[in-house]
Structure formats: structure tokens, C-alpha cells
Design a protein around this motif. Structure first.
Motif, PDB file in Angstrom:
ATOM      1  N   LYS A   1      40.999  50.983  43.188  1.00 53.25           N
ATOM      2  CA  LYS A   1      41.602  49.821  43.390  1.00 53.25           C
ATOM      3  C   LYS A   1      42.396  49.572  42.701  1.00 53.25           C
ATOM      4  O   LYS A   1      43.248  48.728  43.100  1.00 53.25           O
ATOM      5  CB  LYS A   1      40.021  48.850  43.953  1.00 53.25           C
ATOM      6  N   ASN A   2      41.344  48.694  41.438  1.00 51.12           N
ATOM      7  CA  ASN A   2      42.350  47.976  40.713  1.00 51.12           C
ATOM      8  C   ASN A   2      43.925  47.848  40.142  1.00 51.12           C
ATOM      9  O   ASN A   2      44.837  47.519  40.301  1.00 51.12           O
ATOM     10  CB  ASN A   2      41.998  47.188  39.545  1.00 51.12           C
TER      11      ASN A   2
ATOM     12  N   GLY B   1      44.300  40.303  35.302  1.00 49.76           N
ATOM     13  CA  GLY B   1      45.844  39.569  36.411  1.00 49.76           C
ATOM     14  C   GLY B   1      47.014  39.098  35.965  1.00 49.76           C
ATOM     15  O   GLY B   1      47.867  39.047  36.484  1.00 49.76           O
TER      16      GLY B   1
ATOM     17  N   ARG C   1      27.877  36.622  36.487  1.00 52.23           N
ATOM     18  CA  ARG C   1      27.839  37.568  36.620  1.00 52.23           C
ATOM     19  C   ARG C   1      27.018  38.408  36.799  1.00 52.23           C
ATOM     20  O   ARG C   1      26.406  39.377  36.018  1.00 52.23           O
ATOM     21  CB  ARG C   1      28.894  38.499  36.141  1.00 52.23           C
TER      22      ARG C   1
ATOM     23  N   ASN D   1      45.068  29.913  35.050  1.00 51.92           N
ATOM     24  CA  ASN D   1      46.162  28.924  33.930  1.00 51.92           C
ATOM     25  C   ASN D   1      47.059  30.191  33.300  1.00 51.92           C
ATOM     26  O   ASN D   1      48.777  29.539  32.873  1.00 51.92           O
ATOM     27  CB  ASN D   1      45.549  27.910  33.400  1.00 51.92           C
ATOM     28  N   LEU D   2      46.539  31.279  32.998  1.00 53.08           N
ATOM     29  CA  LEU D   2      47.465  31.818  32.193  1.00 53.08           C
ATOM     30  C   LEU D   2      48.464  32.415  33.140  1.00 53.08           C
ATOM     31  O   LEU D   2      49.704  33.352  32.243  1.00 53.08           O
ATOM     32  CB  LEU D   2      46.584  33.117  31.153  1.00 53.08           C
TER      33      LEU D   2
ATOM     34  N   THR E   1      43.764  34.785  26.284  1.00 51.23           N
ATOM     35  CA  THR E   1      42.561  35.752  26.225  1.00 51.23           C
ATOM     36  C   THR E   1      43.139  36.623  27.677  1.00 51.23           C
ATOM     37  O   THR E   1      43.784  36.973  27.829  1.00 51.23           O
ATOM     38  CB  THR E   1      41.046  35.502  27.397  1.00 51.23           C
TER      39      THR E   1
ATOM     40  N   GLU F   1      44.271  47.415  29.918  1.00 52.47           N
ATOM     41  CA  GLU F   1      43.371  47.912  31.072  1.00 52.47           C
ATOM     42  C   GLU F   1      43.916  49.286  31.498  1.00 52.47           C
ATOM     43  O   GLU F   1      45.467  49.125  31.887  1.00 52.47           O
ATOM     44  CB  GLU F   1      42.580  47.312  31.785  1.00 52.47           C
TER      45      GLU F   1
ATOM     46  N   THR G   1      33.164  44.926  32.704  1.00 50.32           N
ATOM     47  CA  THR G   1      32.149  43.824  33.232  1.00 50.32           C
ATOM     48  C   THR G   1      32.409  44.935  34.451  1.00 50.32           C
ATOM     49  O   THR G   1      30.993  44.438  35.122  1.00 50.32           O
ATOM     50  CB  THR G   1      33.336  42.920  32.857  1.00 50.32           C
TER      51      THR G   1
ATOM     52  N   ALA H   1      42.977  38.928  43.885  1.00 49.75           N
ATOM     53  CA  ALA H   1      43.645  40.016  43.419  1.00 49.75           C
ATOM     54  C   ALA H   1      45.477  39.232  44.209  1.00 49.75           C
ATOM     55  O   ALA H   1      45.946  40.004  43.404  1.00 49.75           O
ATOM     56  CB  ALA H   1      43.243  41.196  43.357  1.00 49.75           C
TER      57      ALA H   1
ATOM     58  N   ILE I   1      32.525  38.479  29.493  1.00 47.45           N
ATOM     59  CA  ILE I   1      34.036  38.260  30.498  1.00 47.45           C
ATOM     60  C   ILE I   1      33.645  37.539  31.497  1.00 47.45           C
ATOM     61  O   ILE I   1      34.722  36.148  31.704  1.00 47.45           O
ATOM     62  CB  ILE I   1      34.937  39.583  30.982  1.00 47.45           C
ATOM     63  N   PHE I   2      32.792  37.251  32.075  1.00 46.90           N
ATOM     64  CA  PHE I   2      32.647  36.383  33.253  1.00 46.90           C
ATOM     65  C   PHE I   2      30.781  35.656  32.890  1.00 46.90           C
ATOM     66  O   PHE I   2      30.225  36.407  33.109  1.00 46.90           O
ATOM     67  CB  PHE I   2      32.740  36.978  34.728  1.00 46.90           C
TER      68      PHE I   2
END
Ligand code: UD1
Length: 419
Positions: A22-23, A165, A332, A125-126, A161, A189, A305, A94, A328-329
């Protein structure tokens, strides 16, 4: 709305295939915007998020049609809109990666900011500062990011970081920019690598994808291409946990074994027998003889994650104390509260969950807040006594293709009901 009913206690056995990632698929679909020629994508999973991505692209004027069960042809010969509306971006974060390719192709983009999320703040922001570094004029107005640029120019960009995305968004903006881009502290990734491979097959010049520094030599234009999406490492990991939590014996086919080192290491540490072959993974043993474990989520190649919730379900069945830290989050652990309703003994302290395992899980009506949390409840249901009823199944349909059918083929007593 659909529910899943699971009657636990069956050891899963047999063979099961893994679908396309999916990603990886989502940004690759967006990359179709970068050329006016047709592109053909294979091994595309049939998921709600894929349907959402196609709807978003169709709204921009991109034509798409399924040319096979898992194959799509897209053509962005004419881009007729510059807007990714709030309704789309809020249903699927996404969607925000459309910003880079849309801006690169047309010089304009108006993309809704995603807002809050069940698993944490997840700012963009990134993405924005990276694309701004490439020379875009960006304003935030009425909840939308409005970006303009005649032609983007390469730049040196450092990510605070290694955001997946942001790396993808900036990469897609940079491939047709004038001159060189150097993206430092980039995400490594496999999904980023797959996007880079697709862009390269469209004529982009990208070096170093999969490492911390990605270099892009901007080209004038990209052309049509064909690409097969990589297999879904998170689905493969989830199925491995399903085998282990039931003490079954499952061979998982079409598995990206080399992308699962951190996960397989943890499963082995817990006493699960894992045999990796060429594109297959055999997982056997596990419950009830599982050992507790400590794990910490990290950017790739660390423990993902997206498999943390599933591992939390698994360690509830390992006698002793396991410690899971989510780095990471920040929010979660929503699944932990539902697992506790099923009898799990979990104490949460900030980003750490301490799980006193070995408790017998009991079926219960449960509800999940996000995709991976839903999967952890399915897994808990497979191990629990009696019936577990999982509502909000649409979360699962966003990211797991035919999950109920796949589990049923391994012997699970799982049923989707429409109420
Ligand atoms: C992607 C995956 C998601 C996975 C996550 C981490 C997709 C569609 N989703 O999400 O399944 O859980 O990677 O592996 O591929 N951050 C910022 N500023 C930004 C962007 C991110 O601070 O502009 C932070 C986030 O809040 C988070 C961390 O960076 O703490 C990592 O997020 P990121 O890698 O961007 O995740 P996504 O790309 O949203």
C-alpha cells in the motif's frame, strides 16, 4: 457498516500470498502526474486507500483504468485542476504527497493540509520547507497549502527527521527541477526505494535511494513507464504474527524477506520458528511457548512502527514482561486500551508500554481507531476464547487486501457481517 466476527483458538496452517505494498503504491500513483504519457502499474493492491488515491487523481484530470485485477493504467495527458480538496486529504493523509508532483508538473498546487490524526500530530512542516527550498512560493491559506513555481530549482535539503512522506514529496518535486538536489537525512524505507525505481524508469536521475543521502539530477521531462510494486512488508509481518499468535504453521508467499530483518529477529527471539526462503517465509510454533521481548520502533531498517500494534497483541501471549517503546508517533497505543478490554495486562508510561504477558485473552466487542490497531485486534481475536467482534472494519479495508479471505484460507473462523 461491516464488522468482523472471529472465533479464536484455531492454529493457522497453510499457504498465503502477500499483496502489493500500500505505502509504495500511493506515491507511485501520484508520480503518474509527472508525465503526459501513460504509465502502467502492476501488483497494485485492491484497497480503499488506492481507490481514494485514484479519485484524487481523477479530480485533477488524470485518467485511470484497471487493466487487470492488480494492474492500472494512468494517463495525465491533461491536468485540469490544481486542487486536492480537504475531503480527500482528511480521509487519507498520504494524499498530501500529491503536492510535489502536481507543482512540478503544472507550476501550481493547492493541497489541503491533513489536520490531526488518531496516532499523533503528524505535521507536514518538512514537506513544505523542503519544497520551499526548491524555490516554490508557498502560503498557508484557509487550511490549504498554496504553492507556485515556474520551474523548481535543485537545492540542498536537510530533513530534521527522516520522514517517509516528506522524502517522497520532495523527491517527486526535484526530479524535473533545474539542477541538482541533495536530500540529506532522507527516509530509507523500501517504499521510498520503490518510488525512486519507478521515477528512474520514467527517466529521472536519482542516486542513493535507500541511503541517508539521495541525490537528484533534474531532467527536462519524464516519459511513460511500467512498474511492478513491491510486496507489502507490513502485511507479511502481520501474517507472520497471525501464525505465531495461534501457534500455527504458515508459509507466506511473495514475501519481501530482506526487508523484514528487524521483525524476524524479534520473532526468533520470542521463540518462533522462522525459515526464510527465496520470497517465502515459513512461520511455525510460537504460542503458547512464547518468550517476552523488548522492542523499540525506529525508522527503517529498524523495527517498523506499522507492526508495533501487532507485536503488542503477540506479547500478551508471552509469559513474562515485554517492553514496547514507540519512538515514531506519540499517540500510537490506542489498541492497548482495547487489548486490555480483552484481558491483556498493559501499563503505559509515555512512549513505553509494559506488557505482562501470558494472560488468556477473552473475546469482546472492540473498536479500532486506525489501520494497524485494527489488525492487532484481529490478531488478539485469533488467540482469544469465544467471539471477538471488531467494528469499524473500514480501517482494515484501507490497507489489507481480502484479509478475512486470506485468514479464512488458513483455517481461521472469521466472518464479515454487514449490520
Ligand atoms: C509513512 C507511512 C506510515 C508509517 C510512517 C512511518 C505511508 C502512506 N505511510 O507515513 O504507514 O507509519 O511512514 O514509517 O507511507 N514528521 C514531522 N514533520 C513532517 C513529516 C513528518 O515532524 O513534515 C514526523 C511525524 O510526525 C512522525 C515522523 O516524522 O513523528 C515520521 O513520519 P513520516 O515518516 O512522515 O510518516 P508518514 O510519511 O506520514
Amino acid at each position: 457498516m461491516d464488522k468482523m466476527l472471529i472465533r479464536g483458538g484455531v492454529k493457522l496452517t497453510g499457504e498465503v500470498p502477500v499483496s502489493g505494498s500500500k505505502n509504495a503504491t500511493l506515491p507511485i500513483l501520484m508520480a503518474a502526474l509527472l508525465t503526459d504519457e501513460p504509465v502502467r502499474i502492476r501488483n497494485v493492491p485492491r484497497l480503499r486507500d488506492v481507490a481514494t488515491a485514484l479519485a484524487l487523481l481523477n479530480g485533477l484530470g488524470v485518467e485511470s483504468r484497471w487493466t487487470g485485477e492488480h494492474e492500472i493504467e494512468l494517463c495525465a495527458a491533461r491536468v485540469t485542476s490544481h486542487e486536492a480538496p480537504y475531503e480527500m486529504v482528511k480521509t487519507m493523509r498520504a494524499s498530501f504527497v500529491v503536492l510535489g508532483p502536481l507543482l512540478a508538473r503544472t507550476g501550481r498546487a493547492r493541497v489541503s493540509t491533513p489536520g490531526g490524526c488518531a496516532i499523533g500530530a503528524r505535521p507536514v512542516n518538512l514537506h513544505i520547507s523542503g519544497i520551499r527550498s526548491l524555490g516554490a512560493r508557498i502560503q498557508l491559506r484557509n487550511g490549504y497549502v498554496e504553492a507556485h513555481a515556474e520551474r523548481l530549482s535543485g537545492a540542498r535539503i536537510w530533513l530534521d527527521t527522516p520522514s517517509v512522506g516528506a522524502t517522497e514529496n520532495i523527491l517527486m518535486a526535484a526530479v524535473t527541477a533545474r539542477g541538482q538536489t541533495q536530500l540529506e537525512n532522507a527516509a530509507r524505507e523500501p517504499e521510498v526505494q520503490d518510488l525512486a525505481r519507478f521515477l528512474a524508469s520514467m527517466g529521472a536521475k536519482i542516486y542513493g535511494a535507500g541511503s541517508h543521502v539521495i541525490e537528484v539530477e533534474g531532467v527536462e521531462r519524464l516519459h511513460g513507464a511500467e512498474h511492478a510494486v513491491i510486496a507489502d512488508r507490513i502485511e507479511a509481518g502481520s501474517l507472520a504474527v497471525a501464525a505465531a499468535i495461534t501457534g500455527g504453521d504458515v508459509t507466506i508467499r511473495n514475501t519481501p524477506v530482506g526487508q523484514l530483518d528487524a521483525v524476524l529477529a524479534k520473532l526468533r527471539e520470542m521463540g518462533v520458528a522462522v525459515t526464510a526462503g527465496d520470497g517465502t517465509l515459513r512461520v511455525s510454533g510460537g504460542a503458547p511457548a512464547l518468550r517476552p521481548v523488548e522492542l523499540r520502533t525506529l525508522p527503517y531498517p529498524g523495527f517498523p512502527t506499522d507492526l508495533q500494534a501487532q507485536m503488542m497483541a503477540l506479547v500478551t501471549q508471552a509469559a513474562g514482561t515485554s517492553v514496547i517503546t514507540e519512538t515514531i508517533f506519540e499517540n500510537r497505543f490506542m489498541h492497548a486500551l482495547e487489548l486490555m478490554r480483552m484481558g491483556a495486562d498493559i501499563v503505559m508510561k509515555g512512549p513505553t508500554a509494559i506488557v505482562h504477558g501470558g494472560t488468556r485473552l477473552q473475546g469482546a466487542p472492540v473498536m479500532a481507531t486506525d489501520l494497524r490497531a485494527s489488525m492487532s485486534l484481529i490478531l488478539a481475536g485469533l488467540a482469544a476464547e469465544n467471539v471477538t467482534e471488531i467494528s469499524r472494519v473500514y480501517h482494515l479495508d484501507r490497507g489489507y487486501e481480502a484479509l478475512d479471505k486470506k485468514l479464512a484460507s488458513l483455517g481461521a473462523r472469521i466472518e464479515r457481517v454487514n449490520e
